[in-house]
Every structure is written in C-alpha cells, then in structure tokens.
Design a protein around this motif. Structure first.
Motif, PDB file in Angstrom:
ATOM      1  N   GLY A  32      11.500  -6.745 -10.117  1.00  0.00           N
ATOM      2  CA  GLY A  32      12.468  -7.177 -11.404  1.00  0.00           C
ATOM      3  C   GLY A  32      11.405  -6.581 -12.644  1.00  0.00           C
ATOM      4  O   GLY A  32      12.099  -6.191 -13.837  1.00  0.00           O
ATOM      5  N   ARG A  33      10.260  -6.933 -12.735  1.00  0.00           N
ATOM      6  CA  ARG A  33       9.438  -6.828 -13.740  1.00  0.00           C
ATOM      7  C   ARG A  33       8.975  -5.406 -13.905  1.00  0.00           C
ATOM      8  O   ARG A  33       8.760  -5.060 -15.161  1.00  0.00           O
ATOM      9  N   THR A  34       9.021  -4.456 -13.069  1.00  0.00           N
ATOM     10  CA  THR A  34       8.477  -3.069 -13.318  1.00  0.00           C
ATOM     11  C   THR A  34       9.176  -2.315 -14.649  1.00  0.00           C
ATOM     12  O   THR A  34       8.640  -1.525 -15.127  1.00  0.00           O
ATOM     13  N   VAL A  35      10.676  -2.795 -14.625  1.00  0.00           N
ATOM     14  CA  VAL A  35      11.183  -2.256 -15.808  1.00  0.00           C
ATOM     15  C   VAL A  35      10.564  -2.686 -17.210  1.00  0.00           C
ATOM     16  O   VAL A  35      10.253  -1.913 -17.889  1.00  0.00           O
ATOM     17  N   GLY A  36       9.984  -3.964 -17.082  1.00  0.00           N
ATOM     18  CA  GLY A  36       9.589  -4.400 -18.240  1.00  0.00           C
ATOM     19  C   GLY A  36       8.138  -3.823 -18.532  1.00  0.00           C
ATOM     20  O   GLY A  36       7.724  -3.369 -19.637  1.00  0.00           O
ATOM     21  N   TRP A  37       7.407  -3.542 -17.397  1.00  0.00           N
ATOM     22  CA  TRP A  37       6.121  -2.919 -17.599  1.00  0.00           C
ATOM     23  C   TRP A  37       6.259  -1.380 -18.131  1.00  0.00           C
ATOM     24  O   TRP A  37       5.330  -1.118 -18.691  1.00  0.00           O
ATOM     25  N   SER A  88       0.294   4.736 -13.102  1.00  0.00           N
ATOM     26  CA  SER A  88      -0.978   3.856 -13.063  1.00  0.00           C
ATOM     27  C   SER A  88      -1.120   2.702 -13.851  1.00  0.00           C
ATOM     28  O   SER A  88      -1.343   1.499 -13.480  1.00  0.00           O
ATOM     29  N   SER A  89       0.030   2.555 -14.933  1.00  0.00           N
ATOM     30  CA  SER A  89       0.384   1.259 -15.468  1.00  0.00           C
ATOM     31  C   SER A  89       1.048   0.431 -14.716  1.00  0.00           C
ATOM     32  O   SER A  89       0.616  -0.826 -14.712  1.00  0.00           O
ATOM     33  N   VAL A  90       2.018   0.876 -13.895  1.00  0.00           N
ATOM     34  CA  VAL A  90       2.352  -0.073 -12.976  1.00  0.00           C
ATOM     35  C   VAL A  90       1.615  -0.755 -11.839  1.00  0.00           C
ATOM     36  O   VAL A  90       1.560  -2.030 -11.589  1.00  0.00           O
ATOM     37  N   LEU A  91       0.711   0.080 -11.382  1.00  0.00           N
ATOM     38  CA  LEU A  91      -0.255  -0.180 -10.317  1.00  0.00           C
ATOM     39  C   LEU A  91      -1.073  -1.026 -11.103  1.00  0.00           C
ATOM     40  O   LEU A  91      -1.367  -2.420 -10.445  1.00  0.00           O
ATOM     41  N   ALA A  92      -1.579  -0.992 -12.005  1.00  0.00           N
ATOM     42  CA  ALA A  92      -2.450  -2.016 -12.765  1.00  0.00           C
ATOM     43  C   ALA A  92      -1.655  -3.371 -13.037  1.00  0.00           C
ATOM     44  O   ALA A  92      -2.376  -4.499 -12.818  1.00  0.00           O
ATOM     45  N   ALA A  93      -0.455  -3.311 -13.285  1.00  0.00           N
ATOM     46  CA  ALA A  93       0.499  -4.513 -13.639  1.00  0.00           C
ATOM     47  C   ALA A  93       0.617  -5.136 -12.120  1.00  0.00           C
ATOM     48  O   ALA A  93       0.382  -6.554 -12.194  1.00  0.00           O
ATOM     49  N   ILE A  94       0.875  -4.617 -11.224  1.00  0.00           N
ATOM     50  CA  ILE A  94       1.017  -5.344  -9.904  1.00  0.00           C
ATOM     51  C   ILE A  94      -0.325  -5.930  -9.509  1.00  0.00           C
ATOM     52  O   ILE A  94      -0.384  -7.288  -9.014  1.00  0.00           O
ATOM     53  N   SER A  95      -1.484  -5.275  -9.725  1.00  0.00           N
ATOM     54  CA  SER A  95      -2.622  -5.806  -9.296  1.00  0.00           C
ATOM     55  C   SER A  95      -2.880  -7.282 -10.240  1.00  0.00           C
ATOM     56  O   SER A  95      -3.640  -8.121  -9.615  1.00  0.00           O
ATOM     57  N   ALA A  96      -2.531  -7.129 -11.363  1.00  0.00           N
ATOM     58  CA  ALA A  96      -2.604  -8.690 -12.196  1.00  0.00           C
ATOM     59  C   ALA A  96      -1.539  -9.378 -11.587  1.00  0.00           C
ATOM     60  O   ALA A  96      -1.947 -10.639 -11.601  1.00  0.00           O
ATOM     61  N   LEU A  97      -0.353  -9.160 -11.415  1.00  0.00           N
ATOM     62  CA  LEU A  97       0.617  -9.903 -10.869  1.00  0.00           C
ATOM     63  C   LEU A  97       0.227 -10.690  -9.752  1.00  0.00           C
ATOM     64  O   LEU A  97       0.615 -12.007  -9.704  1.00  0.00           O
ATOM     65  N   ALA A 129      -0.120 -11.470 -18.553  1.00  0.00           N
ATOM     66  CA  ALA A 129      -1.156 -10.950 -18.055  1.00  0.00           C
ATOM     67  C   ALA A 129      -1.096  -9.539 -17.315  1.00  0.00           C
ATOM     68  O   ALA A 129      -1.691  -8.341 -17.511  1.00  0.00           O
ATOM     69  N   SER A 130       0.234  -9.194 -16.663  1.00  0.00           N
ATOM     70  CA  SER A 130       0.267  -8.095 -16.148  1.00  0.00           C
ATOM     71  C   SER A 130       0.778  -7.069 -17.171  1.00  0.00           C
ATOM     72  O   SER A 130       0.646  -5.794 -16.835  1.00  0.00           O
ATOM     73  N   THR A 131       1.621  -7.523 -18.093  1.00  0.00           N
ATOM     74  CA  THR A 131       2.242  -6.593 -19.009  1.00  0.00           C
ATOM     75  C   THR A 131       1.181  -5.978 -19.890  1.00  0.00           C
ATOM     76  O   THR A 131       1.140  -4.915 -20.304  1.00  0.00           O
ATOM     77  N   PHE A 132       0.052  -6.885 -20.190  1.00  0.00           N
ATOM     78  CA  PHE A 132      -1.040  -6.578 -20.991  1.00  0.00           C
ATOM     79  C   PHE A 132      -1.805  -5.622 -20.259  1.00  0.00           C
ATOM     80  O   PHE A 132      -2.250  -4.622 -20.811  1.00  0.00           O
ATOM     81  N   ALA A 133      -1.744  -5.793 -18.932  1.00  0.00           N
ATOM     82  CA  ALA A 133      -2.625  -4.847 -18.169  1.00  0.00           C
ATOM     83  C   ALA A 133      -1.850  -3.429 -18.110  1.00  0.00           C
ATOM     84  O   ALA A 133      -2.537  -2.432 -18.293  1.00  0.00           O
ATOM     85  N   SER A 134      -0.618  -3.459 -18.156  1.00  0.00           N
ATOM     86  CA  SER A 134       0.282  -2.435 -18.311  1.00  0.00           C
ATOM     87  C   SER A 134      -0.131  -1.509 -19.684  1.00  0.00           C
ATOM     88  O   SER A 134      -0.101  -0.325 -19.329  1.00  0.00           O
ATOM     89  N   ARG A 135       0.083  -2.311 -20.689  1.00  0.00           N
ATOM     90  CA  ARG A 135      -0.352  -1.598 -22.032  1.00  0.00           C
ATOM     91  C   ARG A 135      -1.769  -1.129 -21.999  1.00  0.00           C
ATOM     92  O   ARG A 135      -1.944  -0.073 -22.831  1.00  0.00           O
ATOM     93  N   HIS A 179       7.169  -1.587 -21.808  1.00  0.00           N
ATOM     94  CA  HIS A 179       6.031  -1.924 -22.754  1.00  0.00           C
ATOM     95  C   HIS A 179       4.865  -0.573 -22.868  1.00  0.00           C
ATOM     96  O   HIS A 179       4.121  -0.511 -23.596  1.00  0.00           O
ATOM     97  N   ALA A 180       4.739  -0.137 -21.506  1.00  0.00           N
ATOM     98  CA  ALA A 180       3.841   1.320 -21.448  1.00  0.00           C
ATOM     99  C   ALA A 180       4.317   2.147 -22.367  1.00  0.00           C
ATOM    100  O   ALA A 180       3.365   2.811 -23.047  1.00  0.00           O
ATOM    101  N   ARG A 181       5.666   2.501 -22.287  1.00  0.00           N
ATOM    102  CA  ARG A 181       6.156   3.742 -23.264  1.00  0.00           C
ATOM    103  C   ARG A 181       5.869   3.206 -24.552  1.00  0.00           C
ATOM    104  O   ARG A 181       5.689   4.069 -25.557  1.00  0.00           O
ATOM    105  N   GLU A 182       6.297   1.898 -24.964  1.00  0.00           N
ATOM    106  CA  GLU A 182       6.259   1.369 -26.520  1.00  0.00           C
ATOM    107  C   GLU A 182       4.559   1.637 -26.737  1.00  0.00           C
ATOM    108  O   GLU A 182       4.445   2.177 -27.980  1.00  0.00           O
ATOM    109  N   GLN A 183       3.643   1.342 -25.973  1.00  0.00           N
ATOM    110  CA  GLN A 183       2.185   1.395 -26.274  1.00  0.00           C
ATOM    111  C   GLN A 183       2.018   2.800 -26.511  1.00  0.00           C
ATOM    112  O   GLN A 183       1.126   3.362 -27.256  1.00  0.00           O
TER     113      GLN A 183
END
Length: 362
Positions: free
Chosen positions: A329-334, A193-202, A176-182, A337-341
């Motif tokens: 730990g998950r911020t690097v993954g977010w 903005s992507s990381v803030l959205a991801a934390i909000s989901a997390l 859910a948080s990674t999808f929000a980031s993307r 994924h954000a950059r890949e998107q």
C-alpha cells in the motif's frame, strides 16, 4: 540540533498532511474518511500520482496497466531460491524488487506498484510448499492479491477490506520510510532505488514491523474478562501495549477508525470469527482506561497497528507478512514523494555537529 529531527521541517509537499493534534489525515486535499468511503487502491494511486509524470492516468487506466504489469512481473518469482525463501517475507520481497530496472518514468512506477502485489503472495505460498498462482490482469489490485494468496476468488467484503487498508496507509507525511525514499530520490538514483531504501526503513520494528504483536496480545488475553488483569500485569512489568500510542498523534489515530469500519462487513457476514473483534474491542477499552490511569500525562490512544492486525489476519495474511502488505500500500506514496523530490527538491544534505575528541597539540 534536535534528536530524530523532531519538529524539523525537511520538505514541502502537496501529497499529505498529518495533523497530530486534531487527529486528521488529508491526502491530496481529501480527508481520509472520505477517501476510504469512496476509493479503491487504483483511485488513490491516480490521486497521488496526478501531475508527477508526463502521462496523465485515471484510475481505470492505472488498473489496466497494473494488471498487465502483474502478469509480466510474475516471471521474476522463479528467481526465489532456497536462500531467498529462508528470509522473512518482506526481505525476500525486497530482494525480488531489486530485479526491477531503475528509472524515473511512469512505466517504472507502475511496475514498482505491481511488483510487491505479485511477489508477496507468491513468496508466502512458496514458503508453505505451495505453487504460486499466476496473476489475473482483469482483476483489481486488491482482488488479485487475495486470489493469489488464497487460491480462491475473494468476496466483495474481503476485497473492499483490503482496498480500505491499502488506501488508508498509502501516504502519511514524512515518516522514516518516506524520508528515506526522498533522500535517495534527491540523488536521482531512480525510483527502484528509492522504493528499496523505503522498504529497508519500513521493516524496522519501530516503523512498519509492529502490527503482528497485536495478535500475540489478543491470543495471550484469550477472553474479554481477562483483559484488564492481563494488561495490568504487562504494564507492571514495563511492557508496551502494542497498538497504542503514536509519535505524531496526540489523539486517536484516524486510520484506526477507518480500518475498524472496514473490518465490520467481514465479521458481520460470517467470513471471520465474530468473537475475535469482540475480544479486540474489550482489550481496547481496557487498555485505554488503564493507560489513562497509569500515564495521565501521556496521550496514548489507539493507533493504526491495532485494527491493521485484525483486518490482515481476517483476510488470511500470516503475521510475519504484515510489513510486506504495508509495503504494497505504501509504495505508491513512496513513489509520489520520490517524484515530488526529483521535480521540486534539491540534493538532501543536512549538516552534522561534531562532538568527538579534538586532535592534541604536539
């Protein structure tokens, strides 16, 4: 239409593969077992971010840049006023992260990876009425987090334990948080903005807010001999056993075993109560047996939350901070994924099906 987008493929990624049937997690072509055995946080950061920015940075370079960024970001801690300190740690941390300027470059990525590592320990100390500790740029990310949290130099076992946790939860498919980031990244709003959205989901209890109650369960059981009776009563009352079952995994969560192994050196070296892990193992065995008896048609195995709770507790993090440590730990993954998107994807704009009332004819 499938509720919750169950089984819907919404992105192609080179970052991680979660095989729920086999109980396997692969991150950038490396199995989780191998990654935890050979890597620190900086290694997995270099692995995940490779090729996603113009800059190419190896683990040593990322470690140095994170150290510098941690020191620079410490100035933001003074913005933590009484209103912010009254919030749960992950929400206070999110508020400080919002002070970081948005951008899509590698410098922004470094700052976003360093920021939660600085902000969470500082906020936890401030909430206890203690003075925050300035970062040490010469240390690794994990060692500095623990030093800023406790005020003491961590042992090698403690640093390795936190590294193992940060590596283990660095990325895990399209949760859910990674999808929000993307989704946010697809608008090119920026990495902050992507990381803030991801934390909000997390921070939702159905995603990253569940490890703490595992310790509540251990406290309530108290002794290994009480495990089966206590768990049976909980199931009789329709309660969920925390730390068991996963949306994706139909077998044991591979991250649970990785964290259990990371725990061992800490307990065996006398740096935590050895009785605690003995109690956890007794509860785990009793819970798995009962779940198999009571719910034979549902695959309910140990998940990442179970040994996360024990590890973070042994490292000195309070229960209400567990979601914040997850975010470190998950911020690097977010970010990956954000950059890949941003590089390969389009604006994410799914359709909805209207099921409301139709207008009435005059």
């Amino acid at each position: 239409m499938k509720s919750g987008l169950e089984d819907i493929v919404a992105a192609e990624t080179k970052l991680s593969d979660v095989d729920g049937t086999a109980g396997r997690l692969i991150i950038r072509g490396v199995s989780l077992d191998d990654l935890v055995a050979t890597s620190r946080f900086e290694d997995v950061a270099a692995l995940l971010l490779d090729g996603l920015f113009e800059e190419h940075s190896d683990a040593a370079s990322i470690r140095a840049q994170l150290g510098v960024a941690r020191v620079e970001l410490f100035t933001h801690v003074k913005a933590a006023d009484a209103v912010l300190l009254a919030l749960p740690p992950v929400e206070a941390m999110r508020a400080l992260l919002a002070r970081i300027e948005d951008g899509e470059n590698f410098a922004t990525a470094i700052r976003l990876m360093a920021a939660p590592a600085v902000f969470l320990p500082a906020l936890l100390r401030l909430q206890k009425g203690e003075k925050p500790i300035k970062p040490d740029a010469s240390l690794s990310q994990s060692a500095d987090i623990l030093r800023m949290l406790t005020g003491k130099a961590p042992t090698p076992q403690q640093t390795a334990g936190l590294d193992a946790y940060l590596v283990t939860i660095s990325d895990h498919g399209l949760n859910a948080s990674t999808f929000a980031s993307r989704v946010i990244a697809s608008t090119h709003a920026g990495l902050t903005s992507s990381v803030l959205a991801a934390i909000s989901a997390l921070k939702g209890p159905l995603h990253g807010g569940a490890p703490g109650p595992v310790l509540d369960m251990l406290d309530a059981v108290g002794e290994p001999a009480n495990a089966r009776a206590w768990l049976s009563q909980a199931l009789d009352h329709g309660e969920r056993l925390m730390g068991f079952g996963h949306r994706i995994y139909r077998v044991r969560d591979p991250r649970a075993d990785a964290l259990k192994m990371a725990l061992r050196p800490i307990f065996e070296s006398g740096q935590a109560d050895a009785g605690r892990i003995a109690l956890a193992e007794a509860i785990e065995a009793a819970a798995l047996a009962l779940l198999k008896e009571r719910k034979p048609d549902r695959p309910l195995e140990t998940n990442v939350e179970y040994y996360t709770a024990l590890l973070l507790d042994a490292l000195g993090f309070p229960r209400n901070a567990f979601t914040g440590v997850f975010a470190i730990g998950r911020t690097v993954g977010w970010i990956a994924h954000a950059r890949e998107q941003m590089l390969d994807g389009r604006l994410i704009r799914p359709q909805s099906r209207y099921v409301g009332p139709l207008p009435k004819a005059a």
